[in-house]
Design a protein around this motif. Structure first.
Motif, PDB file in Angstrom:
ATOM      1  N   CYS A 156       0.835  -1.213   0.000  1.00 56.70           N
ATOM      2  CA  CYS A 156       0.000   0.000   0.000  1.00 56.70           C
ATOM      3  C   CYS A 156       0.866   1.259   0.000  1.00 56.70           C
ATOM      4  O   CYS A 156       0.339   2.372   0.113  1.00 56.70           O
ATOM      5  CB  CYS A 156      -0.903   0.032   1.226  1.00 56.70           C
ATOM      6  N   CYS A 163      -1.175   4.812  -0.309  1.00 56.10           N
ATOM      7  CA  CYS A 163      -2.549   4.820  -0.826  1.00 56.10           C
ATOM      8  C   CYS A 163      -3.392   5.750   0.039  1.00 56.10           C
ATOM      9  O   CYS A 163      -3.243   5.780   1.266  1.00 56.10           O
ATOM     10  CB  CYS A 163      -3.107   3.399  -0.770  1.00 56.10           C
ATOM     11  N   CYS A 213      -6.111  -0.816   6.175  1.00 56.48           N
ATOM     12  CA  CYS A 213      -6.868  -0.213   5.071  1.00 56.48           C
ATOM     13  C   CYS A 213      -8.209   0.303   5.582  1.00 56.48           C
ATOM     14  O   CYS A 213      -8.933  -0.431   6.257  1.00 56.48           O
ATOM     15  CB  CYS A 213      -7.098  -1.282   4.013  1.00 56.48           C
ATOM     16  N   CYS A 262      -6.854  -5.653  -4.266  1.00 62.21           N
ATOM     17  CA  CYS A 262      -6.294  -5.707  -2.914  1.00 62.21           C
ATOM     18  C   CYS A 262      -6.757  -6.977  -2.204  1.00 62.21           C
ATOM     19  O   CYS A 262      -5.975  -7.632  -1.509  1.00 62.21           O
ATOM     20  CB  CYS A 262      -6.715  -4.482  -2.112  1.00 62.21           C
TER      21      CYS A 262
END
Ligand code: SF4
Ligand code: SF4
Length: 288
Positions: A12, A114, A124, A136
């Motif tokens: 990420c 990200c 996330c 992902c």
């Protein structure tokens, strides 16, 4: 397939600045991307629409590639862009911004991440939800299937430890990014390169405007799987929504951009930015 992701987020982040042997796996082929993003997450057409429906069109950005040969080149802004029959090819991915993160036990460091990565928990913000990208959810399945090095293994080689615990290939991989089956569903063709004058140059410089990004988001949302057809009315509506949408993502990008140091540099430990994204409206993540 099983990984130990706690404290990692290697897939990420752009952690090349802190790697002893930075890999550039996205730029080894004959068509390097015009942008310099690392680990861009490509989205399918329906995922693009889902982000737009959620008012998160400002989280999306295009990727185009340099042409491998004159036969496939579409020249815009003096750049030979890879395309098909005069139409520039692109994918739509998630934007990144430099955040203060501490992966792999490092001191807190400015690294491009990200937009959905919580810099505190390294989790996330959209994990497991209806916006969680297939790319992902199934990572690193495609790498394992193709016997390509995974980001987990790059992290293991660079900083030690075991990240990839089991390398069985999952059965539910999304379709590959390239090939005829991807056209109109994951890989898109822009129907009118004349609309991209000035845009390609800004994309290559890493400074696309909201309107530039929306131009590609619109075409992706208006595309039809398996064909080069673009529903222009739908594309125009999507373009408008992408330009108008200014979610917490835009505010977070603005916040971090104003404060970030050079990539790979230490973060002032007294900064105290732990709750910034949540205060702007970002979904919370749980601890590990
Ligand atoms: S690089 Fe591998 S171990 Fe690290 S967060 Fe990504 S999937 Fe998990
Ligand atoms: S969407 Fe989530 S899992 Fe995917 S790259 Fe961004 S932070 Fe990582």
């Amino acid at each position: 397939m099983e990984m130990r992701c706690e404290g990692c987020a290697g897939c990420c982040l752009d952690w090349r600045p802190v790697s002893p042997s930075p890999a550039d796996h996205e730029r080894r082929g004959p068509r390097p991307p015009l942008d310099d993003a690392y680990n861009l997450v490509p989205l399918g057409r329906d995922e693009v629409r889902t982000f737009l429906d959620a008012g998160l069109g400002d989280a999306l950005t295009p990727r185009l590639w340099a042409a491998a040969s004159p036969a496939e080149a579409v020249t815009v802004d003096g750049v030979d862009v890879a395309g098909v029959n005069g139409r520039p090819a692109f994918v739509v991915g998630l934007r990144s911004v430099r955040k203060p993160v501490a992966p792999f036990g490092l001191d807190r460091t400015w690294l491009d991440a990200c937009v959905f990565l919580d810099p505190e928990t390294l989790r996330c913000r959209i994990h497991g939800g209806d916006r969680y990208p297939d790319a992902c959810a199934t990572y690193p399945g495609r790498n394992l299937e193709l016997n390509q090095e995974t980001e987990c293994e790059r992290v293991e080689s660079a900083v030690g430890g075991v990240r990839l615990l089991d390398d069985d290939v999952p059965a539910d991989l999304p379709p590959p990014l390239f090939g005829p089956q991807a056209l109109g569903s994951r890989l898109f063709l822009h129907p009118d390169p004349g609309r991209l004058t000035g845009v390609v140059e800004r994309v290559a410089r890493g400074t696309p405007t909201a309107a530039d990004r929306a131009e590609f988001v619109g075409v992706a949302a208006g595309s039809s799987p398996g064909t080069v057809a673009v529903n222009e009315a739908r594309a125009a509506r999507a373009r408008e929504r992408a330009v108008d949408g200014a979610s917490w993502v835009s505010e977070a990008i603005e916040f971090w951009t104003e404060r970030a140091g050079d990539s790979g540099t230490r973060v002032d430990p007294s900064a105290g930015w732990a709750d910034v994204e949540a205060s702007l409206g970002a979904p919370e993540t749980e601890g590990w």
